[in-house]
Design a protein around this motif. Sequence first.
Motif, PDB file in Angstrom:
ATOM      1  N   MET A   1      35.208  34.849  34.219  1.00  0.00           N
ATOM      2  CA  MET A   1      36.560  34.358  34.444  1.00  0.00           C
ATOM      3  C   MET A   1      37.317  35.321  35.342  1.00  0.00           C
ATOM      4  SD  MET A   1      39.611  33.444  31.726  1.00  0.00           S
ATOM      5  CE  MET A   1      38.912  31.832  31.321  1.00  0.00           C
ATOM      6  N   GLN A   2      37.990  34.750  36.330  1.00  0.00           N
ATOM      7  CA  GLN A   2      38.865  35.542  37.179  1.00  0.00           C
ATOM      8  C   GLN A   2      40.225  35.720  36.504  1.00  0.00           C
ATOM      9  OE1 GLN A   2      38.132  36.981  40.251  1.00  0.00           O
ATOM     10  NE2 GLN A   2      36.062  36.445  39.582  1.00  0.00           N
ATOM     11  N   SER A   3      40.970  36.715  36.941  1.00  0.00           N
ATOM     12  CA  SER A   3      42.311  36.924  36.390  1.00  0.00           C
ATOM     13  C   SER A   3      43.354  36.124  37.150  1.00  0.00           C
ATOM     14  CB  SER A   3      42.678  38.413  36.420  1.00  0.00           C
ATOM     15  OG  SER A   3      42.674  38.915  37.750  1.00  0.00           O
ATOM     16  N   PHE A   4      42.906  35.246  38.066  1.00  0.00           N
ATOM     17  CA  PHE A   4      43.842  34.367  38.774  1.00  0.00           C
ATOM     18  C   PHE A   4      43.496  32.908  38.484  1.00  0.00           C
ATOM     19  CE2 PHE A   4      40.555  35.611  41.948  1.00  0.00           C
ATOM     20  CZ  PHE A   4      39.988  34.372  42.211  1.00  0.00           C
ATOM     21  N   GLY A   5      44.543  32.062  38.485  1.00  0.00           N
ATOM     22  CA  GLY A   5      44.338  30.646  38.289  1.00  0.00           C
ATOM     23  C   GLY A   5      44.024  29.963  39.608  1.00  0.00           C
ATOM     24  N   ALA A   6      44.204  28.644  39.639  1.00  0.00           N
ATOM     25  CA  ALA A   6      43.963  27.916  40.882  1.00  0.00           C
ATOM     26  C   ALA A   6      44.901  28.446  41.963  1.00  0.00           C
ATOM     27  CB  ALA A   6      44.199  26.423  40.667  1.00  0.00           C
ATOM     28  N   PRO A   7      44.356  28.903  43.087  1.00  0.00           N
ATOM     29  CA  PRO A   7      45.226  29.464  44.138  1.00  0.00           C
ATOM     30  C   PRO A   7      46.257  28.460  44.605  1.00  0.00           C
ATOM     31  CG  PRO A   7      42.923  29.992  44.574  1.00  0.00           C
ATOM     32  CD  PRO A   7      42.929  28.991  43.452  1.00  0.00           C
ATOM     33  N   VAL A  31      34.934  30.680  36.863  1.00  0.00           N
ATOM     34  CA  VAL A  31      35.981  30.121  36.010  1.00  0.00           C
ATOM     35  C   VAL A  31      37.317  30.744  36.403  1.00  0.00           C
ATOM     36  CG1 VAL A  31      36.800  29.787  33.644  1.00  0.00           C
ATOM     37  CG2 VAL A  31      34.334  29.873  34.127  1.00  0.00           C
ATOM     38  N   ARG A  32      38.272  29.908  36.760  1.00  0.00           N
ATOM     39  CA  ARG A  32      39.625  30.398  37.024  1.00  0.00           C
ATOM     40  C   ARG A  32      40.335  30.700  35.708  1.00  0.00           C
ATOM     41  NH1 ARG A  32      40.939  25.522  41.266  1.00  0.00           N
ATOM     42  NH2 ARG A  32      40.037  26.468  43.163  1.00  0.00           N
ATOM     43  N   PHE A  33      41.380  31.503  35.804  1.00  0.00           N
ATOM     44  CA  PHE A  33      42.044  31.985  34.600  1.00  0.00           C
ATOM     45  C   PHE A  33      42.694  30.841  33.827  1.00  0.00           C
ATOM     46  CE2 PHE A  33      45.474  34.055  32.212  1.00  0.00           C
ATOM     47  CZ  PHE A  33      44.726  35.010  31.537  1.00  0.00           C
ATOM     48  N   ASP A  34      42.449  30.839  32.533  1.00  0.00           N
ATOM     49  CA  ASP A  34      43.054  29.871  31.613  1.00  0.00           C
ATOM     50  C   ASP A  34      43.277  30.585  30.292  1.00  0.00           C
ATOM     51  OD1 ASP A  34      43.526  26.845  30.764  1.00  0.00           O
ATOM     52  OD2 ASP A  34      42.256  27.777  29.219  1.00  0.00           O
ATOM     53  N   GLY A  41      37.289  30.618  24.587  1.00  0.00           N
ATOM     54  CA  GLY A  41      36.116  30.097  25.280  1.00  0.00           C
ATOM     55  C   GLY A  41      34.975  31.094  25.301  1.00  0.00           C
ATOM     56  N   ARG A  42      33.808  30.637  25.779  1.00  0.00           N
ATOM     57  CA  ARG A  42      32.647  31.511  25.925  1.00  0.00           C
ATOM     58  C   ARG A  42      32.735  32.207  27.279  1.00  0.00           C
ATOM     59  NH1 ARG A  42      27.945  31.626  28.537  1.00  0.00           N
ATOM     60  NH2 ARG A  42      26.201  32.778  27.592  1.00  0.00           N
ATOM     61  N   LEU A  43      32.802  33.524  27.239  1.00  0.00           N
ATOM     62  CA  LEU A  43      32.895  34.307  28.468  1.00  0.00           C
ATOM     63  C   LEU A  43      31.881  35.435  28.429  1.00  0.00           C
ATOM     64  CD1 LEU A  43      36.777  34.830  28.818  1.00  0.00           C
ATOM     65  CD2 LEU A  43      35.372  33.125  29.977  1.00  0.00           C
ATOM     66  N   ASP A  44      31.238  35.681  29.553  1.00  0.00           N
ATOM     67  CA  ASP A  44      30.394  36.860  29.699  1.00  0.00           C
ATOM     68  C   ASP A  44      31.193  38.029  30.249  1.00  0.00           C
ATOM     69  OD1 ASP A  44      27.812  35.707  28.956  1.00  0.00           O
ATOM     70  OD2 ASP A  44      28.035  34.505  30.770  1.00  0.00           O
ATOM     71  N   ALA A  45      32.153  37.720  31.126  1.00  0.00           N
ATOM     72  CA  ALA A  45      32.900  38.782  31.791  1.00  0.00           C
ATOM     73  C   ALA A  45      34.227  38.242  32.285  1.00  0.00           C
ATOM     74  CB  ALA A  45      32.102  39.352  32.967  1.00  0.00           C
ATOM     75  N   ILE A  46      35.184  39.150  32.460  1.00  0.00           N
ATOM     76  CA  ILE A  46      36.462  38.808  33.079  1.00  0.00           C
ATOM     77  C   ILE A  46      36.719  39.836  34.181  1.00  0.00           C
ATOM     78  CG2 ILE A  46      37.767  40.153  31.359  1.00  0.00           C
ATOM     79  CD1 ILE A  46      40.029  38.032  31.706  1.00  0.00           C
ATOM     80  N   GLN A  47      37.142  39.343  35.330  1.00  0.00           N
ATOM     81  CA  GLN A  47      37.400  40.215  36.470  1.00  0.00           C
ATOM     82  C   GLN A  47      38.898  40.336  36.696  1.00  0.00           C
ATOM     83  OE1 GLN A  47      35.714  38.985  40.219  1.00  0.00           O
ATOM     84  NE2 GLN A  47      36.273  40.886  41.247  1.00  0.00           N
ATOM     85  N   PHE A  48      39.393  41.567  36.642  1.00  0.00           N
ATOM     86  CA  PHE A  48      40.806  41.832  36.901  1.00  0.00           C
ATOM     87  C   PHE A  48      40.966  42.335  38.334  1.00  0.00           C
ATOM     88  CE2 PHE A  48      40.894  42.442  32.210  1.00  0.00           C
ATOM     89  CZ  PHE A  48      41.910  41.546  31.921  1.00  0.00           C
ATOM     90  N   HIS A  49      41.964  41.795  39.010  1.00  0.00           N
ATOM     91  CA  HIS A  49      42.325  42.269  40.344  1.00  0.00           C
ATOM     92  C   HIS A  49      43.600  43.101  40.255  1.00  0.00           C
ATOM     93  CE1 HIS A  49      39.298  39.899  42.480  1.00  0.00           C
ATOM     94  NE2 HIS A  49      39.475  39.036  41.506  1.00  0.00           N
TER      95      HIS A  49
END
Length: 333
Positions: A1-7, A31-34, A41-49
């Motif tokens: 999951m990214q730390s940003f939603g739909a651009p 996966v965009r941020f939600d 949800g099931r997440l392996d990783a989250i990327q913070f910018h």
Amino acid sequence: MQSFGAPRPTSNPYVHMLDDALAATPGVEHVRFDRRQALFGRLDAIQFHWPETLFGAGTGAKALARRAFAVALRARISLGRVAIIRTVHNVELPNDVAPWQRRYLEWVERRTDHRIVLNDLTELPEGAESTLIPHGHYREWFADVEKTDAAPGTLGFVGLVRRYKGVEDLIRVFRDTADVAPDLRLHIAGNPTSAGIADEVRESAKADGRIELDLRYLSEPDFARAVMGSSGIVLPYRFMHNSGTVLAALSLNRPVLVPRTAVNDALSAEVGRGWITMFDDELADSDLLAFAEAIRTLPEGEPDLSARDWDRAGVAHRDAFRRAIAHRRAGAR
């Protein structure tokens, strides 16, 4: 999951281009941020910018809700096996946040499993695992904007007008060129981040009729036209590490004048001779005059940005995600 939603149209172009690159990369479920999925949800990783965007803006109930979510997300990550990837856009954590927010950001830094750096000169904590993924270029991003010729003898500043970017210094120094370069022009385009900065810029520019101001939010086509309308772009930042504006100007085949740093030295060697000119210490009128003279004739060809293709960036991110997940599952704490 990214730390940003739909651009959105106003989102940083980096976010748009990374979003597209990850969506097109095999082996990544992008996966965009939600908020709900982030917690349940099931997440392996989250990327913070920019982790501080978790806190958002607002007061009262809205601010309390954001704080509650941030605390819940920390608990979910701490109790689970979700890896954290940090893209190091900025060298230091922001100081203009509340004390609890600062502590939260420091926790994110400690808990990070893997870091993505945009250049190989970014300092990291001792022993930190990292992957170098250079900031991608903007050639495809601006591909649909009609090309325009530069106005001869026009220097430009384009982008958000922030205090650290030194726009007030640029105006002051440019005014000192009036006697020796009366035909030189300066075009400043971008949205000031405060009314105070806007007032200062307007007041300082009034004394020189060679300065043109366009102080407003720029759409991406307007941004590109402002860059292309200048013979060269001057970015007199008081501090510069990673700059998307430098890459945007180079992607539009405009040379830049920037402060001398190790990062800019390396970028100059990468893109080719003549595209990046640097000044030492504080910007001086002699720097502007020398730059204006140097760019009367552009270098041959285009800047070499081949190492910054976005398809490469997508694959490199996938590999960094896998390393972060493996690190977390190996029992890192």
